[in-house]
Design a protein around this motif. Sequence first.
Motif, PDB file in Angstrom:
ATOM      1  N   GLY A   8       0.817  -1.207   0.000  1.00 64.49           N
ATOM      2  CA  GLY A   8       0.000   0.000   0.000  1.00 64.49           C
ATOM      3  C   GLY A   8       0.852   1.258   0.000  1.00 64.49           C
ATOM      4  N   ASP A   9       0.203   2.383  -0.039  1.00 60.36           N
ATOM      5  CA  ASP A   9       0.887   3.672  -0.047  1.00 60.36           C
ATOM      6  C   ASP A   9       0.874   4.275   1.349  1.00 60.36           C
ATOM      7  N   LEU A  10       2.041   4.598   1.852  1.00 57.39           N
ATOM      8  CA  LEU A  10       2.138   5.219   3.158  1.00 57.39           C
ATOM      9  C   LEU A  10       1.794   6.701   3.067  1.00 57.39           C
ATOM     10  N   PRO A  11       1.148   7.247   4.067  1.00 59.09           N
ATOM     11  CA  PRO A  11       0.853   8.682   4.054  1.00 59.09           C
ATOM     12  C   PRO A  11       2.138   9.485   4.249  1.00 59.09           C
ATOM     13  N   GLU A  12       2.153  10.681   3.713  1.00 57.20           N
ATOM     14  CA  GLU A  12       3.304  11.547   3.928  1.00 57.20           C
ATOM     15  C   GLU A  12       3.302  12.031   5.380  1.00 57.20           C
ATOM     16  N   GLU A  13       4.460  11.954   5.997  1.00 56.44           N
ATOM     17  CA  GLU A  13       4.595  12.372   7.388  1.00 56.44           C
ATOM     18  C   GLU A  13       5.785  13.342   7.505  1.00 56.44           C
ATOM     19  N   PRO A  14       5.555  14.602   7.193  1.00 60.22           N
ATOM     20  CA  PRO A  14       6.660  15.570   7.255  1.00 60.22           C
ATOM     21  C   PRO A  14       7.208  15.713   8.666  1.00 60.22           C
ATOM     22  N   MET A  15       8.529  15.825   8.757  1.00 62.69           N
ATOM     23  CA  MET A  15       9.182  16.008  10.048  1.00 62.69           C
ATOM     24  C   MET A  15      10.180  17.155   9.940  1.00 62.69           C
ATOM     25  N   ASP A  16      10.055  18.119  10.824  1.00 62.53           N
ATOM     26  CA  ASP A  16      10.958  19.260  10.845  1.00 62.53           C
ATOM     27  C   ASP A  16      12.114  18.955  11.796  1.00 62.53           C
ATOM     28  N   PRO A  17      13.331  18.724  11.268  1.00 59.66           N
ATOM     29  CA  PRO A  17      14.462  18.418  12.154  1.00 59.66           C
ATOM     30  C   PRO A  17      14.858  19.599  13.030  1.00 59.66           C
ATOM     31  N   GLU A  18      14.326  20.777  12.710  1.00 55.92           N
ATOM     32  CA  GLU A  18      14.629  21.975  13.494  1.00 55.92           C
ATOM     33  C   GLU A  18      13.518  22.309  14.484  1.00 55.92           C
ATOM     34  N   ALA A  19      12.702  21.315  14.819  1.00 51.58           N
ATOM     35  CA  ALA A  19      11.568  21.557  15.722  1.00 51.58           C
ATOM     36  C   ALA A  19      12.005  21.853  17.142  1.00 51.58           C
ATOM     37  N   GLY A  20      13.270  21.714  17.422  1.00 55.68           N
ATOM     38  CA  GLY A  20      13.761  22.074  18.743  1.00 55.68           C
ATOM     39  C   GLY A  20      13.941  20.892  19.664  1.00 55.68           C
ATOM     40  N   PRO A  21      14.402  21.147  20.877  1.00 63.70           N
ATOM     41  CA  PRO A  21      14.675  20.078  21.832  1.00 63.70           C
ATOM     42  C   PRO A  21      13.415  19.564  22.522  1.00 63.70           C
ATOM     43  N   CYS A  22      13.541  18.440  23.184  1.00 62.21           N
ATOM     44  CA  CYS A  22      12.467  17.890  24.003  1.00 62.21           C
ATOM     45  C   CYS A  22      12.067  18.915  25.053  1.00 62.21           C
ATOM     46  N   PRO A  23      10.781  19.068  25.318  1.00 62.97           N
ATOM     47  CA  PRO A  23      10.332  20.092  26.272  1.00 62.97           C
ATOM     48  C   PRO A  23      10.787  19.871  27.714  1.00 62.97           C
ATOM     49  N   VAL A  24      11.249  18.674  28.057  1.00 58.37           N
ATOM     50  CA  VAL A  24      11.704  18.462  29.440  1.00 58.37           C
ATOM     51  C   VAL A  24      13.225  18.546  29.571  1.00 58.37           C
ATOM     52  N   LEU A  25      13.932  18.674  28.462  1.00 58.42           N
ATOM     53  CA  LEU A  25      15.394  18.720  28.519  1.00 58.42           C
ATOM     54  C   LEU A  25      15.844  19.936  29.323  1.00 58.42           C
ATOM     55  N   THR A  26      16.714  19.712  30.303  1.00 53.44           N
ATOM     56  CA  THR A  26      17.188  20.773  31.181  1.00 53.44           C
ATOM     57  C   THR A  26      18.706  20.707  31.287  1.00 53.44           C
ATOM     58  N   ASP A  27      19.388  21.742  30.785  1.00 53.95           N
ATOM     59  CA  ASP A  27      20.859  21.773  30.814  1.00 53.95           C
ATOM     60  C   ASP A  27      21.448  20.502  30.215  1.00 53.95           C
ATOM     61  N   ASP A  28      20.883  20.097  29.068  1.00 53.66           N
ATOM     62  CA  ASP A  28      21.332  18.908  28.334  1.00 53.66           C
ATOM     63  C   ASP A  28      21.206  17.619  29.156  1.00 53.66           C
ATOM     64  N   ALA A  29      20.300  17.602  30.108  1.00 51.78           N
ATOM     65  CA  ALA A  29      20.041  16.393  30.889  1.00 51.78           C
ATOM     66  C   ALA A  29      18.537  16.139  30.925  1.00 51.78           C
ATOM     67  N   CYS A  30      18.164  14.868  31.067  1.00 60.03           N
ATOM     68  CA  CYS A  30      16.750  14.491  31.049  1.00 60.03           C
ATOM     69  C   CYS A  30      16.270  14.120  32.443  1.00 60.03           C
ATOM     70  N   PRO A  31      15.313  14.869  32.996  1.00 65.52           N
ATOM     71  CA  PRO A  31      14.781  14.535  34.327  1.00 65.52           C
ATOM     72  C   PRO A  31      13.948  13.254  34.323  1.00 65.52           C
ATOM     73  N   LEU A  32      13.620  12.759  33.129  1.00 70.71           N
ATOM     74  CA  LEU A  32      12.819  11.536  33.019  1.00 70.71           C
ATOM     75  C   LEU A  32      13.653  10.370  32.504  1.00 70.71           C
ATOM     76  N   TYR A  33      14.961  10.485  32.589  1.00 69.21           N
ATOM     77  CA  TYR A  33      15.848   9.519  31.940  1.00 69.21           C
ATOM     78  C   TYR A  33      15.544   8.074  32.336  1.00 69.21           C
ATOM     79  N   ALA A  34      15.258   7.845  33.596  1.00 70.45           N
ATOM     80  CA  ALA A  34      15.017   6.473  34.068  1.00 70.45           C
ATOM     81  C   ALA A  34      13.796   5.843  33.412  1.00 70.45           C
ATOM     82  N   VAL A  35      12.836   6.676  33.016  1.00 77.13           N
ATOM     83  CA  VAL A  35      11.600   6.159  32.411  1.00 77.13           C
ATOM     84  C   VAL A  35      11.393   6.735  31.008  1.00 77.13           C
ATOM     85  N   ARG A  36      12.463   7.125  30.365  1.00 73.53           N
ATOM     86  CA  ARG A  36      12.364   7.723  29.030  1.00 73.53           C
ATOM     87  C   ARG A  36      11.692   6.765  28.057  1.00 73.53           C
TER      88      ARG A  36
END
Length: 228
Positions: free
Chosen positions: A92-120
């Motif tokens: 079948g034909d897959l739908p187009e799924e545009p992705m912007d690589p410049e969408a920015g960092p994860c909203p929880v990223l803090t000083d290049d560290a993840c507060p949710l790392y254990a359950v990422r």
Amino acid sequence: MELNTKLAILERMIGIYDEFLSQFDLACEKYCAHCCSANVTLTTLEGYRIIDHLETNNLIGQLETIARLAHPDRFIPKVSINRMADICARDGDLPEEPMDPEAGPCPVLTDDACPLYAVRPFGCRCMVSARNCATTGFADMDPFILTVNDVFLQHLEHIDAQGYTGNFADVMGFLADPENRQNYSSGRLGGAPTGLVANQPVFVLMIPPEHRKRIQPLLDQIRSIQPG
């Protein structure tokens, strides 16, 4: 299948995956956050696990941060990975799924560290590289790891077949509503809301012929996980 059973299987699968990764020499380390993108996706099962962690550790305020910092151009999938495999298997034909690589960092990223790392989410856990992405500009990933990643992602969706898949911010936003969490934990979800897609069971695994023999021990481990 009860939610606690699903969460237990998820934990077992993460253990199996981490053991698999331990055989590779990877460049990933703390404060290496090049892949910590606003485009990460996850299942509602993984999202529920994260919220349980937030509540247990008095970090529930992170949900407000996620909502406030959600990037407007974040990736929003149109199909889940099992649906994609199903479509491909039927030519079948897959739908187009545009992705912007410049969408920015994860909203929880803090000083290049993840507060949710254990359950990422698994989408974060499986993004690994043999070389530092800052020097290469991309993740240098063994092709077999890519195949294993797909297989684990497909099985995670299979476990959560009655749930949804979506962008990290959208899944967490959905589960931030106590009523939605209750409906999810009780197995009473209906059609996927805007921004999320319905999960489905595995129809066909995305394993190239050259990896079928090598991946069999991992498949045996996954399939040996018993409820309870």
